[in-house]
Design a protein around this motif. Structure first.
Motif, PDB file in Angstrom:
ATOM      1  N   ALA A   1       0.836  -1.200   0.000  1.00 43.23           N
ATOM      2  CA  ALA A   1       0.000   0.000   0.000  1.00 43.23           C
ATOM      3  C   ALA A   1       0.874   1.254   0.000  1.00 43.23           C
ATOM      4  N   PHE A   2       0.545   2.184  -0.889  1.00 45.07           N
ATOM      5  CA  PHE A   2       1.301   3.430  -1.006  1.00 45.07           C
ATOM      6  C   PHE A   2       0.338   4.597  -1.211  1.00 45.07           C
ATOM      7  N   ASP A   3       0.793   5.777  -0.810  1.00 47.00           N
ATOM      8  CA  ASP A   3       0.088   7.021  -1.132  1.00 47.00           C
ATOM      9  C   ASP A   3       0.736   7.630  -2.367  1.00 47.00           C
ATOM     10  N   ALA A   4      -0.075   8.302  -3.184  1.00 44.22           N
ATOM     11  CA  ALA A   4       0.458   8.886  -4.411  1.00 44.22           C
ATOM     12  C   ALA A   4      -0.361  10.104  -4.807  1.00 44.22           C
ATOM     13  N   GLN A   5       0.219  10.899  -5.699  1.00 43.26           N
ATOM     14  CA  GLN A   5      -0.494  11.986  -6.356  1.00 43.26           C
ATOM     15  C   GLN A   5      -0.516  11.679  -7.846  1.00 43.26           C
ATOM     16  N   ILE A   6      -1.658  11.916  -8.494  1.00 43.82           N
ATOM     17  CA  ILE A   6      -1.782  11.575  -9.906  1.00 43.82           C
ATOM     18  C   ILE A   6      -2.436  12.715 -10.680  1.00 43.82           C
ATOM     19  N   VAL A   7      -2.232  12.692 -11.990  1.00 48.73           N
ATOM     20  CA  VAL A   7      -2.940  13.574 -12.920  1.00 48.73           C
ATOM     21  C   VAL A   7      -3.753  12.675 -13.834  1.00 48.73           C
ATOM     22  N   ALA A   8      -5.094  12.829 -13.821  1.00 50.41           N
ATOM     23  CA  ALA A   8      -5.973  12.015 -14.658  1.00 50.41           C
ATOM     24  C   ALA A   8      -5.871  12.468 -16.110  1.00 50.41           C
ATOM     25  N   LEU A   9      -5.741  11.509 -17.037  1.00 50.54           N
ATOM     26  CA  LEU A   9      -5.415  11.838 -18.421  1.00 50.54           C
ATOM     27  C   LEU A   9      -6.506  11.510 -19.431  1.00 50.54           C
ATOM     28  N   GLN A  10      -7.533  10.775 -19.028  1.00 51.62           N
ATOM     29  CA  GLN A  10      -8.550  10.342 -19.982  1.00 51.62           C
ATOM     30  C   GLN A  10      -9.934  10.850 -19.597  1.00 51.62           C
ATOM     31  N   PRO A  11     -10.867  10.955 -20.571  1.00 52.52           N
ATOM     32  CA  PRO A  11     -12.204  11.495 -20.294  1.00 52.52           C
ATOM     33  C   PRO A  11     -12.956  10.768 -19.183  1.00 52.52           C
ATOM     34  N   ASP A  12     -12.731   9.458 -19.028  1.00 52.50           N
ATOM     35  CA  ASP A  12     -13.441   8.712 -17.987  1.00 52.50           C
ATOM     36  C   ASP A  12     -12.887   8.975 -16.596  1.00 52.50           C
ATOM     37  N   GLY A  13     -11.737   9.638 -16.505  1.00 50.61           N
ATOM     38  CA  GLY A  13     -11.157   9.929 -15.208  1.00 50.61           C
ATOM     39  C   GLY A  13     -10.689   8.667 -14.489  1.00 50.61           C
ATOM     40  N   ILE A  14     -10.620   8.744 -13.162  1.00 52.78           N
ATOM     41  CA  ILE A  14     -10.214   7.613 -12.326  1.00 52.78           C
ATOM     42  C   ILE A  14     -11.428   7.127 -11.555  1.00 52.78           C
ATOM     43  N   VAL A  15     -11.805   5.880 -11.781  1.00 56.49           N
ATOM     44  CA  VAL A  15     -12.996   5.306 -11.153  1.00 56.49           C
ATOM     45  C   VAL A  15     -12.592   4.662  -9.823  1.00 56.49           C
ATOM     46  N   PRO A  16     -13.217   5.055  -8.708  1.00 52.17           N
ATOM     47  CA  PRO A  16     -12.840   4.486  -7.414  1.00 52.17           C
ATOM     48  C   PRO A  16     -13.109   2.989  -7.353  1.00 52.17           C
ATOM     49  N   GLY A  17     -12.146   2.264  -6.805  1.00 51.61           N
ATOM     50  CA  GLY A  17     -12.289   0.825  -6.642  1.00 51.61           C
ATOM     51  C   GLY A  17     -11.945   0.001  -7.861  1.00 51.61           C
ATOM     52  N   LYS A  18     -11.775   0.653  -9.027  1.00 50.65           N
ATOM     53  CA  LYS A  18     -11.443  -0.100 -10.235  1.00 50.65           C
ATOM     54  C   LYS A  18     -10.004  -0.574 -10.190  1.00 50.65           C
ATOM     55  N   ARG A  19      -9.775  -1.766 -10.732  1.00 48.70           N
ATOM     56  CA  ARG A  19      -8.426  -2.322 -10.767  1.00 48.70           C
ATOM     57  C   ARG A  19      -7.745  -1.933 -12.083  1.00 48.70           C
ATOM     58  N   TYR A  20      -6.573  -1.320 -11.943  1.00 54.42           N
ATOM     59  CA  TYR A  20      -5.793  -0.889 -13.099  1.00 54.42           C
ATOM     60  C   TYR A  20      -4.471  -1.644 -13.131  1.00 54.42           C
ATOM     61  N   TRP A  21      -3.809  -1.545 -14.267  1.00 53.94           N
ATOM     62  CA  TRP A  21      -2.405  -1.928 -14.329  1.00 53.94           C
ATOM     63  C   TRP A  21      -1.567  -0.713 -13.943  1.00 53.94           C
ATOM     64  N   LEU A  22      -0.609  -0.905 -13.078  1.00 47.88           N
ATOM     65  CA  LEU A  22       0.361   0.146 -12.753  1.00 47.88           C
ATOM     66  C   LEU A  22       1.699  -0.260 -13.333  1.00 47.88           C
ATOM     67  N   LYS A  23       2.276   0.620 -14.147  1.00 41.30           N
ATOM     68  CA  LYS A  23       3.585   0.347 -14.749  1.00 41.30           C
ATOM     69  C   LYS A  23       4.601   1.348 -14.236  1.00 41.30           C
ATOM     70  N   ALA A  24       5.644   0.834 -13.627  1.00 38.84           N
ATOM     71  CA  ALA A  24       6.746   1.653 -13.122  1.00 38.84           C
ATOM     72  C   ALA A  24       8.034   1.020 -13.608  1.00 38.84           C
ATOM     73  N   GLY A  25       8.739   1.705 -14.508  1.00 35.50           N
ATOM     74  CA  GLY A  25       9.927   1.102 -15.101  1.00 35.50           C
ATOM     75  C   GLY A  25       9.539  -0.131 -15.891  1.00 35.50           C
ATOM     76  N   SER A  26      10.179  -1.244 -15.614  1.00 36.25           N
ATOM     77  CA  SER A  26       9.879  -2.495 -16.310  1.00 36.25           C
ATOM     78  C   SER A  26       8.903  -3.369 -15.533  1.00 36.25           C
ATOM     79  N   ARG A  27       8.404  -2.867 -14.406  1.00 36.31           N
ATOM     80  CA  ARG A  27       7.519  -3.654 -13.546  1.00 36.31           C
ATOM     81  C   ARG A  27       6.062  -3.261 -13.782  1.00 36.31           C
TER      82      ARG A  27
END
Length: 492
Positions: A334-360
């Motif tokens: 678990a981590f805290d973060a700040q984000i900028v939403a980039l798509q018209p649908d925004g960020i949906v609470p509770g939805k599962r996304y892929w997080l890509k950081a470097g090669s992970r």
């Protein structure tokens, strides 16, 4: 680096000394930002023109495309940046345009970012790799909401050097009172964002005053540096505030006798003999050899692409990270973060996304917590983040994640979120802190761990329901220091 070096030109601004100057080996990365029509593209075009970075064939094409030249007999400098047909038709910047120029003292990579609010996501992209931000303001209009938005995003992206370019200064009669008012207001804004290094410059990008050449003939009261002089003295953002970091991109096995781990060093330095750990497994080894495409090296630093050979067989895969044994990044679920939403649908609470950081790449659940009100500059509670919104979120991972706080290392503290249904990049973000995995309410192996103050826990245990099932309840007492640390972790 090679592209930048080929654009080296003769000195573009007079200097008092005539001694030979050693050019900084790494280019300074900068962005221009601000509201629409503040003159961002014109400013960069002027920089390219006056530093002789525009080749003869480009200059001829520019003169042709400019049509009727302005009263100064100069082409439309903005056309050097506005490469998309839609940009030229509308007279605005849509995409991020990168250009290279150089002086005798330094080379530069500059990003011209969009001014329109709907393209804020593109501006955030340009800011994510910049060392310095040039905030343009139309001297006639002063600070606008979009100027504040861009300054806020730049500061959130870790930029701590601002240049306030009070542009179109000729249109206010070079009035010192106008400059003083705008610069004082902006410095107060920058201070509220935690930015203390601000250089304010009155200029005319169209006429070239205080851009590359001094404008003292028309602004005699200004005794500060030109824009180019300011850029030459700016500092690079360090990538070595953390220990050694190597996100593994590939495991190299050309033969049975060789096994190396390839990637680009994302922080710190390493040399043969150093002890390292492989995360997330925690296995420990020593560095045996550092190999590049053409030689064996005795050291590697941030930005180097290397193959690392260890002194023993360990289990390492793409997406793992090899790090300094005594200066490791944070790991957790678990981590805290700040984000900028980039798509018209925004960020949906509770939805599962892929997080890509470097090669992970990992599965993550995103919980929006707050959104920044750019008009007031204050954080407000939010359950969902719309497009272009800047928000604070909680990230919950299925598997162990590896990060440094973004303030310490941009390479290992930044990430993107990908919608698994569309494969669109829906947000860019930065890690602010690791969240406690012990505090609050957590489920584990069919049991629930509930962290409470001691007096409240005693009252709860004394209730009839829990008293009748006391054998099924495990109560752990923490010391005052441990409890305080737990609460600090929960609060972030």
């Amino acid at each position: 680096m090679t592209q930048t070096a080929t654009l080296a030109v003769a000195s573009v601004a007079p200097h008092a000394d005539t001694a030979p100057v050693i050019r900084d080996s790494r280019p300074l990365r900068l962005i221009t930002c601000g509201s629409v029509d503040d003159g961002k593209s014109t400013l960069i075009g002027r920089l390219l023109w006056d530093t002789k970075a525009v080749k003869e064939d480009q200059a001829a094409t520019l003169r042709r495309d400019s049509g009727q030249q302005n009263d100064l007999g100069l082409p439309d400098f903005a056309l050097l940046l506005d490469g998309l047909q839609a940009e030229r038709e509308q007279g605005i910047t849509i995409d991020v345009a990168y250009r290279y120029f150089a002086t005798d003292r330094r080379s530069f990579i500059v990003a011209d970012t969009p001014g329109h609010e709907q393209y804020t996501r593109n501006m955030a992209t340009g800011a994510s790799t910049a060392d310095l931000a040039i905030l343009l303001v139309d001297a006639r209009a002063g600070l606008l909401e979009q100027t504040r938005r861009h300054a806020t995003i730049a500061s959130l992206m870790g930029i701590k050097q601002f240049v306030l370019a009070v542009n179109k200064f000729d249109l206010v009669g070079y009035d010192k009172a106008v400059f003083d008012q705008i610069s004082t207001e902006f410095k107060a804004l920058a201070l509220s964002l935690g930015v203390r290094q601000v250089t304010a410059i009155p200029m005319s990008a169209l006429k070239g005053e205080n851009v590359v050449y001094s404008g003292r003939s028309v602004i005699p009261w200004y005794e500060g540096p030109t824009l180019v002089e300011t850029l030459e003295l700016a500092t690079l953002r360090s990538g070595q505030s953390t220990g050694f970091r190597l996100p593994v991109q590939r495991v190299s096995r050309p033969g049975e006798s060789f096994r190396g781990y390839q990637g680009t060093v994302a922080g710190g330095a390493v040399k043969p003999g150093d002890s390292v750990a492989v995360l997330p497994s925690g296995q420990v080894a020593n560095v045996k050899q550092i190999v590049t495409f053409d030689l064996v090296r005795n050291a590697a630093v941030s930005g180097d692409a290397i193959t690392l050979v260890l002194d023993r067989q360990v289990d390492v895969a793409r997406g793992d990270m090899i790090v300094s044994l005594d200066a490791q990044p944070q790991t957790g679920l678990a981590f805290d973060a700040q984000i900028v939403a980039l798509q018209p649908d925004g960020i949906v609470p509770g939805k599962r996304y892929w997080l890509k950081a470097g090669s992970r790449r990992q599965r993550v659940q995103v919980e929006p917590v707050q959104q920044l009100d750019l008009k007031s500059g204050k954080w407000q509670a939010a359950e969902m983040l719309q497009m272009n919104a800047i928000g604070k979120v909680h990230l919950a991972f299925d598997e162990t994640a590896i990060f440094d706080p973004y303030e310490q290392n941009r390479g290992t503290g930044a990430f993107i979120l990908i919608d698994p249904d569309t494969n669109n990049t829906v947000a860019g973000g930065m890690i602010t802190a690791r969240r406690s995995e012990l505090g609050g309410l957590n489920a584990h192996d069919g049991r629930v761990i509930l962290s409470l103050p001691a007096d409240l826990a005693d009252e709860l245990l004394a209730t009839e329901l829990l008293a009748s099932r006391r054998d099924e309840v495990e109560a752990r007492r923490l010391t005052t220091a441990a409890a305080r640390q737990l609460l600090d972790d929960i609060d972030g």
